[in-house]
Scaffold this active site. Sequence first.
Site, mmCIF file in Angstrom:
data_model
loop_
_atom_site.group_PDB
_atom_site.id
_atom_site.type_symbol
_atom_site.label_atom_id
_atom_site.label_comp_id
_atom_site.label_asym_id
_atom_site.label_seq_id
_atom_site.Cartn_x
_atom_site.Cartn_y
_atom_site.Cartn_z
ATOM 1 N N VAL A 82 0.819 -1.215 0.000
ATOM 2 C CA VAL A 82 0.000 0.000 0.000
ATOM 3 C C VAL A 82 0.851 1.263 0.000
ATOM 4 O O VAL A 82 0.382 2.337 -0.376
ATOM 5 C CB VAL A 82 -0.963 0.004 1.209
ATOM 6 C CG1 VAL A 82 -0.204 0.242 2.509
ATOM 7 C CG2 VAL A 82 -2.065 1.033 1.048
ATOM 8 N N ALA A 142 5.642 -5.516 6.824
ATOM 9 C CA ALA A 142 4.298 -5.570 6.261
ATOM 10 C C ALA A 142 4.259 -4.838 4.933
ATOM 11 O O ALA A 142 4.977 -3.854 4.736
ATOM 12 C CB ALA A 142 3.280 -4.949 7.215
ATOM 13 N N ASP A 143 3.429 -5.329 4.036
ATOM 14 C CA ASP A 143 3.185 -4.638 2.782
ATOM 15 C C ASP A 143 1.848 -3.900 2.819
ATOM 16 O O ASP A 143 1.660 -2.934 2.083
ATOM 17 C CB ASP A 143 3.200 -5.626 1.625
ATOM 18 C CG ASP A 143 4.614 -6.085 1.323
ATOM 19 O OD1 ASP A 143 5.220 -5.528 0.403
ATOM 20 O OD2 ASP A 143 5.117 -6.979 2.021
ATOM 21 N N ARG A 144 0.951 -4.355 3.672
ATOM 22 C CA ARG A 144 -0.314 -3.638 3.881
ATOM 23 C C ARG A 144 -0.923 -4.124 5.192
ATOM 24 O O ARG A 144 -1.001 -5.319 5.447
ATOM 25 C CB ARG A 144 -1.292 -3.894 2.734
ATOM 26 C CG ARG A 144 -2.573 -3.051 2.802
ATOM 27 C CD ARG A 144 -3.518 -3.382 1.649
ATOM 28 N NE ARG A 144 -2.939 -3.116 0.346
ATOM 29 C CZ ARG A 144 -3.354 -2.159 -0.481
ATOM 30 N NH1 ARG A 144 -4.353 -1.373 -0.123
ATOM 31 N NH2 ARG A 144 -2.785 -2.004 -1.662
ATOM 32 N N ALA A 147 -0.870 -8.146 5.464
ATOM 33 C CA ALA A 147 -0.271 -8.841 4.315
ATOM 34 C C ALA A 147 1.234 -8.657 4.368
ATOM 35 O O ALA A 147 1.732 -7.543 4.498
ATOM 36 C CB ALA A 147 -0.824 -8.277 3.012
#
Length: 389
Positions: free
Chosen positions: A94, A249-251, A259
């Site tokens: 995100v 974390a990526d989102r 995620a």
Amino acid sequence: MSLEAIRYKDGRLTILDQLKLPHQEEYDEIHNAQDGWHAIKEMRTRGAPAIAIVAALALAVELQSTQLSEQPEEVSVFILEKLDYLVTSRPTAVNLADAARKLRKITETAAKSQGATGSSVAKAYCDAAAQMLIDDVSDNKGIGKYGAEWITKVAGGGQVSVLTHCNTGSLATAGYGTALGVIRSLHANGSLKHAFCTETRPYNQGSRLTSFELVHDKIPATLITDSMASALLRLRGPTERIAAIVVGADRVAANGDTANKIGTYQLAITAKHHGVKFLVAAPRTTIDLDTKTGDDIIIEERPGSEMTYLKGPRFDGAELDVSSVETISIAARGINVWNPAFDVTPAALIDGIITEVGVVEKDSSGVFDLGVAMKVHHEGIKPTTVGGL
């Protein structure tokens, strides 16, 4: 000194080609948005914070090397179209979309300001993109500080060991790192006994990149395969004082579902079973309040070849020949492959989310209120508990 994955000075952007690590350190020059898009898509640069910064700066470089119109509206349209294009490079993280949204607003505001010109709009964009690089390093150091304090307090003091997954250090950010930043902070203040990192299949970000950073910084560390984590916590957890598993974390969804690199979910499950704290370390730009739960997160799927082939320099039994890079097959030809790049860890398995302003913990009903973290500012705000909000 921490490694630099991103170098930006005087309108010039170079990135460390992470596909060639840990054996070769080579920097690629990024001249425009298209170069940035391909660097991200091909994973020559990776890590949610780094992706956003490289995309933003790639366009900044293009703006500074292109003969632009002096009509502010035309320059604004040019920038917005390029931002939309850059966001398509990787869908799960995100930070990239968040950076594009902020830069879009800055661009539109600049274009509408009194006496605006094409040059002034481009400058407003470039200044904001450069500031993102500076802010990310500062945010990472805050994450490292609060995470280290929280883990030490919960462990009751003394030296502790930590397990991490994938790569979340200087190579995945503007510098210092998120989850690896927590490990760096523990090491710097003498509280780290040992760091463990997973190899992180199928792309080996742990064995190639995290281990590279740990060796570079002379942090005591051991590499394990992804499938050894449960045995590690059971057999060596008590003696090594493994107090936490810390991941990036990526989102992060509004409810705390997270995620992150594939394999994170199974680590959260084993942490819960063994009574080890499971923490997510991420700047607030990774928190997406518009995504209500993890079910709404798009999971990127990568080519199957990343699982069936490995690439590296030739080894003759004694020396590595970095001039001879070979690709080898490690799977039966014709086998079907499922290769999701990420999985989603439910908030129920997460003990805390470490941000640059403190550690968000669940309330008495077991719910994360991430909206509180998004409203807190650095200036004059003191967390109510050590590293907590």
